[in-house]
Design a protein around this motif. Structure first.
Motif, PDB file in Angstrom:
ATOM      1  N   ARG A  66      91.721  98.710  38.923  1.00  0.00           N
ATOM      2  CA  ARG A  66      90.964  99.716  38.258  1.00  0.00           C
ATOM      3  C   ARG A  66      89.970 100.595  38.854  1.00  0.00           C
ATOM      4  N   ARG A  67      89.324  99.776  39.750  1.00  0.00           N
ATOM      5  CA  ARG A  67      88.226 100.563  40.504  1.00  0.00           C
ATOM      6  C   ARG A  67      88.799 101.619  41.378  1.00  0.00           C
ATOM      7  N   SER A  68      89.906 101.126  42.024  1.00  0.00           N
ATOM      8  CA  SER A  68      90.348 102.038  43.198  1.00  0.00           C
ATOM      9  C   SER A  68      91.887 102.656  42.993  1.00  0.00           C
ATOM     10  N   LEU A  69      92.599 102.357  42.075  1.00  0.00           N
ATOM     11  CA  LEU A  69      94.189 102.831  42.180  1.00  0.00           C
ATOM     12  C   LEU A  69      94.053 104.296  41.498  1.00  0.00           C
ATOM     13  N   GLY A  70      93.279 104.830  40.636  1.00  0.00           N
ATOM     14  CA  GLY A  70      93.124 105.687  40.207  1.00  0.00           C
ATOM     15  C   GLY A  70      94.365 106.129  39.203  1.00  0.00           C
ATOM     16  N   LYS A  71      95.087 107.198  39.571  1.00  0.00           N
ATOM     17  CA  LYS A  71      96.620 107.564  38.889  1.00  0.00           C
ATOM     18  C   LYS A  71      97.384 106.894  39.293  1.00  0.00           C
ATOM     19  N   ALA A  72      97.318 105.887  40.229  1.00  0.00           N
ATOM     20  CA  ALA A  72      98.499 105.196  40.697  1.00  0.00           C
ATOM     21  C   ALA A  72      98.429 103.893  40.051  1.00  0.00           C
ATOM     22  N   LEU A  73      97.576 103.636  39.009  1.00  0.00           N
ATOM     23  CA  LEU A  73      97.319 102.346  38.342  1.00  0.00           C
ATOM     24  C   LEU A  73      98.581 101.806  37.557  1.00  0.00           C
ATOM     25  N   PRO A  74      99.257 102.877  36.965  1.00  0.00           N
ATOM     26  CA  PRO A  74     100.347 102.375  35.868  1.00  0.00           C
ATOM     27  C   PRO A  74     101.590 101.672  36.997  1.00  0.00           C
ATOM     28  N   GLY A  75     101.523 102.004  38.331  1.00  0.00           N
ATOM     29  CA  GLY A  75     102.572 101.218  39.044  1.00  0.00           C
ATOM     30  C   GLY A  75     102.348  99.971  39.400  1.00  0.00           C
ATOM     31  N   PHE A  76     101.042  99.626  39.300  1.00  0.00           N
ATOM     32  CA  PHE A  76     100.785  98.332  39.941  1.00  0.00           C
ATOM     33  C   PHE A  76     101.168  97.185  38.740  1.00  0.00           C
ATOM     34  N   VAL A  77     101.926  96.246  39.550  1.00  0.00           N
ATOM     35  CA  VAL A  77     102.194  94.905  38.624  1.00  0.00           C
ATOM     36  C   VAL A  77     101.687  93.840  39.440  1.00  0.00           C
ATOM     37  N   PRO A  78     100.486  93.302  38.877  1.00  0.00           N
ATOM     38  CA  PRO A  78      99.842  92.160  39.611  1.00  0.00           C
ATOM     39  C   PRO A  78     100.865  90.843  39.326  1.00  0.00           C
ATOM     40  N   ALA A  79     100.825  90.294  40.533  1.00  0.00           N
ATOM     41  CA  ALA A  79     101.890  88.966  40.440  1.00  0.00           C
ATOM     42  C   ALA A  79     101.192  87.838  41.294  1.00  0.00           C
ATOM     43  N   HIS A  80     101.280  86.745  40.844  1.00  0.00           N
ATOM     44  CA  HIS A  80     100.852  85.431  41.453  1.00  0.00           C
ATOM     45  C   HIS A  80     102.233  84.547  41.461  1.00  0.00           C
ATOM     46  N   PRO A  81     102.915  84.450  42.628  1.00  0.00           N
ATOM     47  CA  PRO A  81     103.974  83.424  42.884  1.00  0.00           C
ATOM     48  C   PRO A  81     103.240  82.166  43.199  1.00  0.00           C
ATOM     49  N   ILE A  82     103.749  81.189  42.521  1.00  0.00           N
ATOM     50  CA  ILE A  82     103.323  79.754  42.642  1.00  0.00           C
ATOM     51  C   ILE A  82     103.948  78.970  43.713  1.00  0.00           C
ATOM     52  N   ALA A  83     103.499  79.308  44.831  1.00  0.00           N
ATOM     53  CA  ALA A  83     104.581  79.020  46.148  1.00  0.00           C
ATOM     54  C   ALA A  83     103.430  79.110  47.067  1.00  0.00           C
ATOM     55  N   GLY A  84     103.870  78.268  48.268  1.00  0.00           N
ATOM     56  CA  GLY A  84     102.993  78.007  49.646  1.00  0.00           C
ATOM     57  C   GLY A  84     103.278  77.169  50.539  1.00  0.00           C
ATOM     58  N   LYS A  85     102.725  77.074  51.609  1.00  0.00           N
ATOM     59  CA  LYS A  85     102.948  75.966  52.386  1.00  0.00           C
ATOM     60  C   LYS A  85     101.572  75.400  52.903  1.00  0.00           C
ATOM     61  N   GLU A  86     101.495  74.173  53.439  1.00  0.00           N
ATOM     62  CA  GLU A  86     100.395  73.852  54.421  1.00  0.00           C
ATOM     63  C   GLU A  86      99.991  74.867  55.413  1.00  0.00           C
ATOM     64  N   SER A  87     101.152  75.387  56.051  1.00  0.00           N
ATOM     65  CA  SER A  87     100.839  76.254  57.230  1.00  0.00           C
ATOM     66  C   SER A  87     101.079  77.519  56.985  1.00  0.00           C
ATOM     67  N   GLY A  88     100.273  78.437  57.169  1.00  0.00           N
ATOM     68  CA  GLY A  88     100.340  79.757  56.778  1.00  0.00           C
ATOM     69  C   GLY A  88     101.004  80.477  58.135  1.00  0.00           C
TER      70      GLY A  88
END
Lengths: 290, 290
Positions: free
Chosen positions: B107-129
């Protein structure tokens, strides 16, 4: 080579000890008693024991090595039931997860059979109990803690050491008090923590939805919260003084981390977490002691 | 089929997304940017990306799908750096573990590009990045949470749903606030708990000896205490209000169990533990929601 192993309580721990002793060729005959006749019948059918004893007393009779593997709450009454026929040269061990309470029960109940008792705690187990899950390899590569009393016959402590070593375990000796303090820290209190944590999530209004989102970190963190209730009731009650002492130390550590969160001190929080994370990453199960 | 995927941050998450998109045949070309040139070089060498971008802006330029997979702390500055060229029909997603802070940053930074942003959180990962651990299957069978804003273009939410589904993930939608409350409970607070617990054991005078006695229960319970410090500093700080709320609920549950220990009420303690233990035994990771 022992002539006869008497197993009182033919569950996972007792059954696995019998299988391991047979596999190692350390015993000629296994006589087993359990409170429930269906357990001993299963144990005999599975080849875990050779002879069904109708009582704890009959499991001890004629045995030169006896393993007491009953729930902690049944320890003292069983000791009282068998003390009369326990001879001075019979190696008599238990497998309890707490040791001060077992030592106290032994002092109250064993009388002149006390020097034959070598309190033992094999650090082994499985999610699933019962003789049907017993296996000869359960103690292989695991630690077994012996907490002999000042009165314990030194020759029997040596025999106990030899037996567990022959089954592939690493044997350590310490006082019952040190044992209980150590296991409060690394086993008993974390169980209480895991129980409390799982309860706090599940009991929230949106708890079910939250649980449906939980991933592998949550799965591993809460695995011990599925542990057998009656076993852990006994362990927590028996060692509550040490468990509560660990809780106080834990709460201090949690307070410290939360204070950093509240203050917004990200640098110090990261430093603190890094120290912990490095410590955990460098920890290895069963690594040699200093 | 997308023409060009722009990946900003070619680590485990970004790299795995690129590999998965390629494997699914969903993208023609992957352009990647990372702060460290050695990362993008490795990513190119491993076939994770096709073209190295010299800046985040160049990774976005010409892309019809963009994944922002940088550390949370770099989210806002990166958004500011690319907002000028983000077109309204470009699907722009992140992968952050906290969502309210990301939405605020957007909201603070995207300005008129905001509607294109779809916040996502994939519940995935590994011990080693790191990109060297990236794999096309990382998201398969895992949950991905989308937390669209009221302003988000519905068509892009649908596109995001289709993309993650095509990679084998199960897509859920909820508000950023609900997401953060849920993950405080099942992920963020347990990390704080595990850090505090490991610290409290390790910092005791006999801590090293205690740690040498710890078994598989301890190993699993403390596994998440080895998690990456900078990542978890950001997550805990970003979601501290919800994390501290979970801590209050947890402390109530712990107090309740300890009160039973202190009072010696073994029956009630066992009942309480049995309820928890049954609940945990019946829980399954990724089970369908109500």
């Amino acid at each position: 080579m022992y002539q006869q192993l008497g197993v009182i309580g033919c569950g996972l721990m007792g059954g696995s000890f019998a299988l391991a002793m047979k596999k190692a060729g350390l015993v000629r005959r296994v006589v087993g008693y359990s409170k429930s006749p269906s357990t001993t019948e299963t144990a005999k059918k599975l080849g875990v024991i050779d002879v069904i004893a109708e009582s704890a007393l009959l499991a001890v009779s004629g045995s030169d090595i006896v393993l007491l593997a009953v729930p902690v709450a049944a320890t003292e009454s069983t000791m009282k039931a068998v003390r009369h026929i326990l001879k001075a040269d019979v190696l008599f061990m238990d497998v309890g997860s707490t040791k001060c309470d077992v030592v106290e029960a032994a002092r109250r109940s064993l009388g002149k059979a006390l020097p034959g008792f070598v309190p033992a705690h094999p650090i082994a187990g499985k999610e699933s109990g019962g003789v049907q899950h017993a296996e000869a390899e359960l103690y292989k590569g695991r630690q077994v803690i012996l907490t002999p009393l000042p009165e314990t016959t030194p020759g029997l402590v040596q025999k106990a050491t030899d037996v567990w070593s022959a089954l592939g375990a690493q044997v350590l000796k310490m006082s019952a008090a040190n044992h209980d303090a150590a296991f409060a820290a690394v086993s008993h209190f974390p169980h209480l923590l895991a129980y409390a944590f799982f309860q706090s999530v599940a009991a929230q209004p949106a708890g079910r939805d939250y649980l449906s989102l939980a991933g592998p970190g949550f799965r591993d963190f809460t695995r011990i919260a599925a542990s057998e209730p009656s076993v852990w009731r006994d362990i927590l009650m028996a060692n509550k003084t040490e468990v509560l002492a660990q809780s106080r130390l834990f709460r201090q550590a949690l307070d410290g981390l939360e204070a950093l969160l509240k203050s917004g001190d990200a640098t110090e929080l990261e430093d603190r977490i890094r120290q912990i994370s490095d410590g955990r990453a460098n920890w290895q199960m069963g690594a040699p002691r200093r």
